[in-house]
Every structure is written in structure tokens, then in C-alpha cells.
Design a protein around this motif. Structure first.
Motif, PDB file in Angstrom:
ATOM      1  N   GLN A   1       0.916  -1.203  -0.493  1.00 46.52           N
ATOM      2  CA  GLN A   1       0.240  -0.132  -0.110  1.00 46.52           C
ATOM      3  C   GLN A   1       0.923   1.175   0.642  1.00 46.52           C
ATOM      4  O   GLN A   1       0.645   2.295  -0.670  1.00 46.52           O
ATOM      5  N   GLN A   2       2.435   1.104   1.229  1.00 50.67           N
ATOM      6  CA  GLN A   2       2.848   2.320   0.917  1.00 50.67           C
ATOM      7  C   GLN A   2       3.275   2.412  -0.282  1.00 50.67           C
ATOM      8  O   GLN A   2       3.585   3.714  -1.437  1.00 50.67           O
ATOM      9  N   GLY A   3       3.837   1.509  -1.452  1.00 47.75           N
ATOM     10  CA  GLY A   3       5.128   1.520  -2.910  1.00 47.75           C
ATOM     11  C   GLY A   3       4.110   2.047  -3.307  1.00 47.75           C
ATOM     12  O   GLY A   3       3.905   3.148  -4.747  1.00 47.75           O
ATOM     13  N   VAL A   4       2.634   1.734  -3.144  1.00 49.81           N
ATOM     14  CA  VAL A   4       1.381   2.026  -4.487  1.00 49.81           C
ATOM     15  C   VAL A   4       1.220   3.748  -4.386  1.00 49.81           C
ATOM     16  O   VAL A   4       1.206   4.717  -5.260  1.00 49.81           O
ATOM     17  N   SER A   5       0.623   4.075  -3.021  1.00 48.53           N
ATOM     18  CA  SER A   5       1.156   5.498  -3.093  1.00 48.53           C
ATOM     19  C   SER A   5       1.918   6.352  -2.686  1.00 48.53           C
ATOM     20  O   SER A   5       2.157   7.389  -3.602  1.00 48.53           O
ATOM     21  N   TYR A   6       3.377   5.969  -2.931  1.00 48.25           N
ATOM     22  CA  TYR A   6       4.136   6.565  -3.357  1.00 48.25           C
ATOM     23  C   TYR A   6       4.483   6.500  -5.328  1.00 48.25           C
ATOM     24  O   TYR A   6       4.189   7.833  -5.458  1.00 48.25           O
ATOM     25  N   PHE A   7       4.385   5.044  -5.151  1.00 45.45           N
ATOM     26  CA  PHE A   7       4.276   5.446  -6.858  1.00 45.45           C
ATOM     27  C   PHE A   7       3.201   6.473  -7.271  1.00 45.45           C
ATOM     28  O   PHE A   7       3.375   7.508  -8.063  1.00 45.45           O
ATOM     29  N   ASN A   8       1.444   6.892  -6.779  1.00 47.13           N
ATOM     30  CA  ASN A   8       0.959   7.144  -7.441  1.00 47.13           C
ATOM     31  C   ASN A   8       1.184   9.236  -6.949  1.00 47.13           C
ATOM     32  O   ASN A   8       0.664   9.655  -7.357  1.00 47.13           O
ATOM     33  N   ASP A   9       2.072   8.988  -6.148  1.00 52.67           N
ATOM     34  CA  ASP A   9       2.698  10.209  -5.945  1.00 52.67           C
ATOM     35  C   ASP A   9       3.633  11.034  -6.260  1.00 52.67           C
ATOM     36  O   ASP A   9       4.293  11.533  -6.063  1.00 52.67           O
ATOM     37  N   GLU A  10       4.153  10.173  -8.043  1.00 54.57           N
ATOM     38  CA  GLU A  10       5.050  10.362  -8.656  1.00 54.57           C
ATOM     39  C   GLU A  10       6.676  10.241  -7.641  1.00 54.57           C
ATOM     40  O   GLU A  10       7.662  10.846  -8.493  1.00 54.57           O
ATOM     41  N   ARG A  11       7.127   9.404  -7.004  1.00 53.04           N
ATOM     42  CA  ARG A  11       7.975   9.295  -5.891  1.00 53.04           C
ATOM     43  C   ARG A  11       8.951   7.884  -6.119  1.00 53.04           C
ATOM     44  O   ARG A  11       8.207   7.121  -4.913  1.00 53.04           O
ATOM     45  N   PHE A  12       8.182   8.102  -6.986  1.00 49.86           N
ATOM     46  CA  PHE A  12       9.306   6.695  -8.255  1.00 49.86           C
ATOM     47  C   PHE A  12      10.520   6.042  -6.892  1.00 49.86           C
ATOM     48  O   PHE A  12      10.618   4.855  -6.785  1.00 49.86           O
ATOM     49  N   TRP A  13      11.164   6.916  -7.008  1.00 50.19           N
ATOM     50  CA  TRP A  13      12.271   6.147  -6.101  1.00 50.19           C
ATOM     51  C   TRP A  13      12.005   5.202  -4.809  1.00 50.19           C
ATOM     52  O   TRP A  13      12.337   4.469  -4.558  1.00 50.19           O
ATOM     53  N   GLU A  14      10.847   6.523  -4.105  1.00 45.80           N
ATOM     54  CA  GLU A  14      10.603   5.756  -2.677  1.00 45.80           C
ATOM     55  C   GLU A  14       9.792   4.034  -3.374  1.00 45.80           C
ATOM     56  O   GLU A  14      10.104   3.569  -2.389  1.00 45.80           O
ATOM     57  N   ALA A  15       9.196   4.480  -4.214  1.00 44.21           N
ATOM     58  CA  ALA A  15       8.300   2.854  -4.143  1.00 44.21           C
ATOM     59  C   ALA A  15       9.187   2.233  -4.456  1.00 44.21           C
ATOM     60  O   ALA A  15       9.067   0.845  -4.054  1.00 44.21           O
ATOM     61  N   HIS A  16      10.003   2.252  -5.295  1.00 44.76           N
ATOM     62  CA  HIS A  16      10.881   1.648  -5.465  1.00 44.76           C
ATOM     63  C   HIS A  16      11.488   0.899  -4.207  1.00 44.76           C
ATOM     64  O   HIS A  16      11.914  -0.840  -3.976  1.00 44.76           O
ATOM     65  N   GLU A  17      12.079   1.079  -3.524  1.00 49.58           N
ATOM     66  CA  GLU A  17      12.702   0.919  -2.300  1.00 49.58           C
ATOM     67  C   GLU A  17      11.578   0.669  -1.925  1.00 49.58           C
ATOM     68  O   GLU A  17      12.435  -0.742  -0.815  1.00 49.58           O
ATOM     69  N   VAL A  18      10.257   0.812  -1.218  1.00 52.14           N
ATOM     70  CA  VAL A  18       9.374   0.338  -0.263  1.00 52.14           C
ATOM     71  C   VAL A  18       9.500  -0.799  -1.175  1.00 52.14           C
ATOM     72  O   VAL A  18       9.135  -2.058  -0.327  1.00 52.14           O
ATOM     73  N   LEU A  19       9.080  -1.138  -2.844  1.00 50.33           N
ATOM     74  CA  LEU A  19       8.737  -2.605  -2.977  1.00 50.33           C
ATOM     75  C   LEU A  19       9.641  -3.302  -2.870  1.00 50.33           C
ATOM     76  O   LEU A  19       9.807  -4.512  -2.864  1.00 50.33           O
TER      77      LEU A  19
END
Length: 180
Positions: A82-100
Motif C-alpha cells: 500500500q505504501q509503495g502504491v501510494s508513493y508511486f501514485n504520488d510520483e515518488r518513484f524512488w521511494e516506491a522502488h525502495e519499499v517494494l
């Protein structure tokens, strides 16, 4: 990680923004810069006691939206997705990558390829935010390969829609952002 408000920058401004930030923040390490439609994102290493000073020095670029200490987190898989999706959808792709990536470490067999495909999409869009479009397109191709045997929904993520978006980008050669 510092997120300044994007006041009109595009990924093509990344190199200049990084140079400007490094000149303004000489007493810290500014490793990287990415530009989303919402943020100018800087990876920084700075003593916590000097963070406010750095934010003040970077004000000529843009005002601070938020700052976040990025560390490897050990959180439950569903929460991490859920956190990764939230980061991805907020264009925080580096953080999405890290959490996923933390999710990927807990996966098995086919699920591992699916999660790695989503991670690769986020990683590709990091390159887009750095104005590295040819690298972005190459990594999106690898993401398509990883997702080729997946379909349906994965923890609320529409995998078919991601595959359609990747196909459209590949067919047009034009990178476009989307949510998952």
C-alpha cells in the motif's frame, strides 16, 4: 530526502537543479535530483542539526514541501505494498522502488517476477525524472518482460492496466506517467 515544491521545473532541468543545489548546500552531500510534476526531489546526506539550514539555502530553488529520512523499513507486506502504491501514485518513484524491494524479498516464484516488474516500472520512471529517457524506455522493456506472465489484480494493483500502459509507451516511444 528533500522534496521541494515544483514551481515549474521539468526533468530537463535536473542537471542544472543539481548543480545549483550543490553550490547552495556546500556543507552537505547532495547526491541526486529528480523532477516530478509535484516535486523537485534531492537525495541528501546532512547532519540532522543542519537540515533546517540546508532547507533555507535551497529556498532560491523552491520552498520545501517535506523531508523524509529514508531507511530500510521492516513493515508487513500488505502495508508495504500500500505504501509503495501510494508513493508511486504520488510520483515518488524512488521511494516506491525502495519499499517494494522489501516486498520482493518476501515473495516466491511467479509473485517475485510480478513485484520485480512493478519495481522496474518505478525504477524506469526515476530515470524519466532525471531526463534519461532512453534508459527509462530500456528499463520499461525489462519491466514488460517481467510482467508478461502476470495478469489480473495483485493486492489492488491492476496488472493488466500496467501492461497496457507499458505497451502504449513502447508503441509510441513517448513516456507518460500513470497511476497503479
Amino acid at each position: 530526502m528533500l522534496h521541494l515544491r515544483n514551481t515549474g521545473f521539468s526533468p530537463s532541468d535536473t542537471s542544472q537543479l543539481l548543480l545549483q543545489a550543490r553550490n547552495l548546500g556546500k556543507d552537505c552531500t547532495i547526491r541526486d535530483c529528480r523532477v516530478s510534476t509535484k516535486y523537485v526531489e534531492f537525495d541528501v546526506s546532512v547532519d540532522k542539526s543542519k537540515m533546517d539550514d540546508l532547507v533555507g539555502k535551497l529556498k532560491p530553488i523552491a520552498p520545501l514541501d517535506h523531508a523524509r529520512l529514508v531507511t530500510e523499513e521492516h513493515i508487513p507486506k500488505e502495508e508495504a505494498i500500500q505504501q509503495g502504491v501510494s508513493y508511486f501514485n504520488d510520483e515518488r518513484f524512488w521511494e516506491a522502488h525502495e519499499v517494494l524491494e522489501g516486498v520482493w524479498k518476501k515473495c516466491y516464484e511467479g509473485e517475485k517476477d510480478l513485484v520485480q516488474g512493478i519495481i522496474l516500472v518505478a525504477a524506469a520512471l526515476v530515470h524519466f525524472q532525471k531526463d534519461e529517457n532512453s534508459i527509462c524506455l530500456s528499463v520499461l522493456g525489462r519491466a514488460s518482460e517481467k510482467l508478461s506472465n502476470s495478469s489480473g489484480s495483485y493486492h489492488g494493483i491492476n496488472v493488466d492496466l500496467i501492461r497496457q500502459k507499458l505497451d502504449a509507451i513502447r508503441d509510441s516511444g513517448k513516456i507518460s506517467l500513470f497511476t497503479i
